[in-house]
Enzyme design. Sequence first.
Site, PDB file in Angstrom:
ATOM      1  N   PHE A   1      48.743  14.797   8.671  1.00  0.00           N
ATOM      2  CA  PHE A   1      48.935  14.789   7.223  1.00  0.00           C
ATOM      3  C   PHE A   1      48.557  16.141   6.643  1.00  0.00           C
ATOM      4  O   PHE A   1      47.848  16.938   7.259  1.00  0.00           O
ATOM      5  CB  PHE A   1      48.104  13.678   6.561  1.00  0.00           C
ATOM      6  CG  PHE A   1      46.618  13.849   6.720  1.00  0.00           C
ATOM      7  CD1 PHE A   1      45.871  14.507   5.756  1.00  0.00           C
ATOM      8  CD2 PHE A   1      45.962  13.340   7.832  1.00  0.00           C
ATOM      9  CE1 PHE A   1      44.504  14.659   5.886  1.00  0.00           C
ATOM     10  CE2 PHE A   1      44.588  13.484   7.979  1.00  0.00           C
ATOM     11  CZ  PHE A   1      43.852  14.141   7.001  1.00  0.00           C
ATOM     12  N   CYS A   2      49.064  16.396   5.433  1.00  0.00           N
ATOM     13  CA  CYS A   2      48.753  17.628   4.705  1.00  0.00           C
ATOM     14  C   CYS A   2      48.910  17.335   3.211  1.00  0.00           C
ATOM     15  O   CYS A   2      49.128  16.190   2.822  1.00  0.00           O
ATOM     16  CB  CYS A   2      49.653  18.774   5.147  1.00  0.00           C
ATOM     17  SG  CYS A   2      51.416  18.402   5.025  1.00  0.00           S
ATOM     18  N   THR A   3      48.819  18.337   2.366  1.00  0.00           N
ATOM     19  CA  THR A   3      48.769  18.114   0.920  1.00  0.00           C
ATOM     20  C   THR A   3      50.048  17.477   0.379  1.00  0.00           C
ATOM     21  O   THR A   3      50.019  16.434  -0.267  1.00  0.00           O
ATOM     22  CB  THR A   3      48.495  19.422   0.174  1.00  0.00           C
ATOM     23  OG1 THR A   3      47.345  20.048   0.725  1.00  0.00           O
ATOM     24  CG2 THR A   3      48.276  19.166  -1.314  1.00  0.00           C
TER      25      THR A   3
END
Length: 281
Positions: free
Chosen positions: A191-193
């Site tokens: 996951f990331c922003t």
Amino acid sequence: MFKNLKIKTTKPNGALIVVATFYKFTKYTHMALEIIREQLRTKCIASGIKGTLLLAPEGINGTISGTRSEVDTALDIIRNLPGCYDMEHKETLSYVLPFQKMKVRLKTEIVRMGVPGIDPNYNVGTYVEPEEWNTLISEPNTITIDTRNNYEVAIGTFKGSINPKTETFREFPQWVKTNISALKKQKIAMFCTGGIRCEKATSYLKELGFKKVYHLKGGILKYLETIPTKESLWKGECFVFDDRVSINHDLDVDNYKWCPIYDDPSLNNKICSSSNHIENI
């Protein structure tokens, strides 16, 4: 990162500010990019939009802010670009101006990983909707990896996730080779922003031969927008790349400001010093 640390509180007319984040992987020639940059800069400035747009041969990445009508106009302009008609975006609302200027920049990559040939349009991990994310990362055989940089992870992340402790995304490929290259049959959730780094990260792992690679569709921002706080596995705040610095689970500005001494987040309303620096939190 943030040269101007004076945050204005509202638009001149007092309207609530819409902040839109988006990206799209699509192919552009260098000649086309020059034309697109000038068109976007002219049209966005004329519409009153402020923010940052990054253009590269692999596509577009950006965050813009303005009134509801200004943002809608800008998004229509961007979706009329070649290959962007189906571009998705995430929104938050703000009582502060997250940007002071409109910038449109040409880059070699819209998110710099430094690995030639990675193309999320060709090979990418399995998208996981926010509603399904908790189940996936709660499975005992799932390895959950935060693909963001160390200073972002330090102020908030998902419970039980691994922090690669990278200073830049360019370090991520080497971290993979050093730490998880033997886990090609393991279930990997990343996951990331906003989703863009995961697009490249999962594409990279697939190219290396990883079989079960998943990533959070829409990123942390979409998860916070979708999942109620009482059901959330998110802990802390989410770093954002604008003058707000961090937002909480309700997508409101929260407890951090940018520290010009250490060049990373520091607790808000305190003098930026070693006593409240992020490493000591």
